[in-house]
Scaffold this motif. Sequence first.
Motif, PDB file in Angstrom:
ATOM      1  N   ARG A 205      42.594  60.949  35.069  1.00 27.11           N
ATOM      2  CA  ARG A 205      43.680  60.759  36.045  1.00 27.11           C
ATOM      3  C   ARG A 205      44.021  62.117  36.654  1.00 27.11           C
ATOM      4  O   ARG A 205      44.187  63.102  35.941  1.00 27.11           O
ATOM      5  CB  ARG A 205      44.933  60.198  35.352  1.00 27.11           C
TER       6      ARG A 205
ATOM      7  N   GLY B 151      36.496  51.143  37.748  1.00 26.86           N
ATOM      8  CA  GLY B 151      37.682  51.876  37.303  1.00 26.86           C
ATOM      9  C   GLY B 151      37.408  53.344  37.165  1.00 26.86           C
ATOM     10  O   GLY B 151      36.463  53.876  37.749  1.00 26.86           O
ATOM     11  N   CYS B 152      38.237  53.979  36.379  1.00 24.12           N
ATOM     12  CA  CYS B 152      38.194  55.429  36.270  1.00 24.12           C
ATOM     13  C   CYS B 152      37.175  55.858  35.207  1.00 24.12           C
ATOM     14  O   CYS B 152      36.900  55.102  34.276  1.00 24.12           O
ATOM     15  CB  CYS B 152      39.568  55.968  35.889  1.00 24.12           C
TER      16      CYS B 152
ATOM     17  N   CYS C 244      37.157  55.015  31.177  1.00 18.90           N
ATOM     18  CA  CYS C 244      38.090  53.912  30.906  1.00 18.90           C
ATOM     19  C   CYS C 244      37.327  52.649  30.546  1.00 18.90           C
ATOM     20  O   CYS C 244      36.523  52.170  31.340  1.00 18.90           O
ATOM     21  CB  CYS C 244      38.983  53.633  32.102  1.00 18.90           C
TER      22      CYS C 244
ATOM     23  N   CYS D  85      40.196  48.316  35.655  1.00 19.16           N
ATOM     24  CA  CYS D  85      41.177  47.411  36.271  1.00 19.16           C
ATOM     25  C   CYS D  85      41.006  47.250  37.774  1.00 19.16           C
ATOM     26  O   CYS D  85      41.843  46.651  38.431  1.00 19.16           O
ATOM     27  CB  CYS D  85      42.600  47.850  35.924  1.00 19.16           C
TER      28      CYS D  85
ATOM     29  N   CYS E 250      45.977  57.588  31.235  1.00 23.75           N
ATOM     30  CA  CYS E 250      46.549  56.571  32.118  1.00 23.75           C
ATOM     31  C   CYS E 250      47.768  55.896  31.473  1.00 23.75           C
ATOM     32  O   CYS E 250      47.643  55.249  30.437  1.00 23.75           O
ATOM     33  CB  CYS E 250      45.473  55.528  32.416  1.00 23.75           C
TER      34      CYS E 250
ATOM     35  N   MET F 194      47.929  52.237  30.611  1.00 22.15           N
ATOM     36  CA  MET F 194      47.389  51.768  29.329  1.00 22.15           C
ATOM     37  C   MET F 194      48.128  52.363  28.137  1.00 22.15           C
ATOM     38  O   MET F 194      48.447  51.672  27.180  1.00 22.15           O
ATOM     39  CB  MET F 194      45.903  52.138  29.221  1.00 22.15           C
TER      40      MET F 194
HETATM   41  S1  SF4 Z   1      43.439  51.080  33.350  1.00 18.06           S
HETATM   42 FE1  SF4 Z   1      44.013  53.090  34.146  1.00 18.06          FE
HETATM   43  S2  SF4 Z   1      42.295  54.434  33.621  1.00 18.06           S
HETATM   44 FE2  SF4 Z   1      41.586  52.303  33.458  1.00 18.06          FE
HETATM   45  S3  SF4 Z   1      40.642  51.793  35.433  1.00 18.06           S
HETATM   46 FE3  SF4 Z   1      42.775  51.128  35.488  1.00 18.06          FE
HETATM   47  S4  SF4 Z   1      43.913  52.878  36.406  1.00 18.06           S
HETATM   48 FE4  SF4 Z   1      41.900  53.650  35.706  1.00 18.06          FE
END
Ligand code: SF4
Lengths: 186, 700
Positions: free
Chosen positions: B77, B307-308, B311, B315, B559, B562
């Motif tokens: 992040r 996603g990131c 992770c 999401c 994040c 989470m």
């Molecule tokens: S839960 Fe958080 S870290 Fe995971 S993809 Fe979504 S925004 Fe990114």
Amino acid sequence: MGDYMDENIDYLQEDVADFITLNSRDGKIVTLEEIETFINNEEKDPTDVTEILESIKSELDLKTIDDSEGNTFYYSGNEMTDKYAGIIIRVKNKDILKLIGDTVREESRRYPRPTYVTMFNLPPYNLTEGELEDMLAELSIDSEYRDLKFTHASNGTVFVYSNKHMSKGYADYLAEWIEVGQDENP
Amino acid sequence: MAVSYGWAGKILRVNLSNGRITTEDTNKYKDYIGGMGIGYKVLFDEVPVGTHPHDANNKIVFGTGPLTGSGAPCSSRTNVTSLFPTNPKHMVADSHMGGNFAASMKYAGYDAIIVEGKARGPVWLRIEDDKVSIEDASKMWGQGIYNTTALVASEMGKEASIAAIGQAGENLVNLSVIMNGYSHSAGGHGSILGAKKLKAIGIIGTGSLKIAGKAKDLLDTNSYMLKELIGANNNHVVPSTPQPWAEFDSKGSRWTAQKGLYWGAAEPPVETGEIPPGDITTVGLRTQKGVKDLGPVAEKYTKRMGGCQSCPIRCFSQLEIPQLEKFGVSRFVSNTCMGYSAPNGVMIKGTVDQFEKDDGTFISKTLGSQLADDYGVWCNYGMLGREFKYIYESGKLKEVLSEEEYNSIPFELLEAGDPAFLKDFYRRITFKEGEFSHLGDGTYWIAQRWDLGDDFWHGKAQKIWSPLGYPVHHSNESGAQVGALISCMFNRDSQSHTHQNLIQSGLPADILREVSAEIWGSEEAFDFPAKYTPMNEYKAKFAKWSIIRNVLHDSLTVCNWMWPMMVSPVKARNYRGDTALESKYMSLVTGENYTEESLDLAAERVFTLHRALTVKQMGTLDMRNEHDVIMDWVYDMDPEMEPFTEGTVKMEREDMQTALTMFYEEMGWDKKTGAPTKDTLNRLGLDFAARELESMNLLP
Ligand code: SF4
């Protein structure tokens, strides 16, 4: 020869364990007969099934539950909760009206939340739309369930709640929150 | 230089006015952990009070932390800190983006990038490890984010992580974003880069992060988290439907995985299935966010979840919708949450079916998200649509626009539920076309410009939380005074999910109350939803803890959508999480001995620095009456109901003042004003802030 037999029994234990595990994971409880049929279909040597079940009991957290006719069903506690097995049995027992009533009261009391009625179309309830409609109609006239009331969210989703555990205003708020508010506030 | 574990060890500073590129040691910021902490320290020390966000004197800090890039789950992040254009006093605020950018920064060797000054013409910043250059961006200027990203990639290669602004940022639209990886956006700071004429930053990091502990221990910790603690997105820990393995379920849960639910456009389609906890390889299937955000029609268009970096949850839904090409945009869409719902909020008359049954909203959301993302327009957490609704329906728009301009807007499309309206809407805002485009200025500024009165500010439908011009974001509807307090403490909408994730975890209230008692000392910290009780000290502790953890996460950086792991999906753990997990990771990664308490203290330092900076920027001690203020609708809603009755989230004025007092006490701030005291600043090692505030006569 003795070694061969032992090995065979080991395999059989494993297969039976898998059979019960996979059924439980799939949301099914199984009878002794079904287990025997499985063994026969697998063309395994006839064996004492109860002995096998005893041997895999702790590994599977093997549990039993009886229906109203005295039939015993098996499931793995590793894969299925007692609550889920209990619902399956009550559906088998055709104890639907009381099952709905108890579920709604419990959800209103514990979460607390009103229950969306289409939940009863999903497994393990599996009511058809017609059956659900009939049940809900029955609920609303049966004096046993006088505390169960209906509400709906602005998107039309119907909920039922117990006014022993929540007021109408509260049920209205929560229904709207579950259906609309929560999505608007991600 | 001593080996640095966790931290990359360097901060990159780029001055666009004189082209100087320097690095400095991260060590001096270590007490502030990283990310948000570095951002506030730089802004406090280096940006003079009264600076306009678009001035050369303003600085913008892209911050990561010691866990970024370490392989800890959900740790890529980027925390962006700068003055905030939509805020009436342009006070400091943060925006955040995920993607790969943060991890790439670390692998290139930087914990943060500080950008200062203002370039004479359009530039972009090229970072390849320690090779950093300011490049000409004239070919990119005027392009949307998608093309800009592609142009930078064509220069640097596809492995580059690229953050860019769209035309909205270039045109100094207050509501604009910085975005990396085509969909990960930091809302509200796009125009800062626009003013600096910095179109994009591209990074290739080929280095690695040094970790003090043994790799095996890190992997074991990951495994522990993935097997025993993590749920679905927002750490919802029960599935959305009844399932054999699950004792509990909750319709609103983001754990949507179930039999018969697919990533339908994957080849071959992937069934999400029923996924009991314990298997680390299937965590990414738990959240089918396409269907969650866009409805059932999205299933067959869903390619996968994205996603990131690092992770397991993923999401962001990634979809292929060929029909979108009919609107002149790409068929490929990726987004999540508000990125989808905000554009739909502009379609205030709804959207009719476009290509198939029940696809109206689906098309509005996916089309709108593409338009907004490419132009780089931000929504102020959904305010943009509600403001448009207000001025349109109240007749204000007709009043403030010339007849000619009013008639040029295709309201017939809006009225007919045609999402093509969105193309016109976002274009006007992006290119500052006419009076209408001031919608892009933000809540406070349009209220000033168009003389919007009490019914705008205090009307429930607008959901404005603060006179600073930001909306509700997990506020009074989320934990009563807890959410309300959290929403008062920042200079934009609060982005804290700590409290929200617990409340919405899907577990029944009795378990959540037990967990609350274990963390904050009493079950009374937790109110049943919409069944509120008057303020008590435990709620103040809950609010403080939620903010502190949010600040901690944005400093580590992990994040907060989470973390923290307050609860778990595992029955054998009695659904208990592990709130010490951040400190376990920190100790492992940095080799220093961190505890829950020591990390919370560091985060308290960062948050109190934010407060001190707010006092300094506002030039008043009286935070209670000038900053921590809530709009009337929160107290006056549901006129037929009293506060603290079942079914309303209405708050009570006096009780909320008590809540503020209790919260200030928890923080060690002055009970009367809510400003940090000298003792507290000194206790937290913020002596420099105490001295400066004292010199400005701003210490209570
Ligand atoms: S839960 Fe958080 S870290 Fe995971 S993809 Fe979504 S925004 Fe990114």
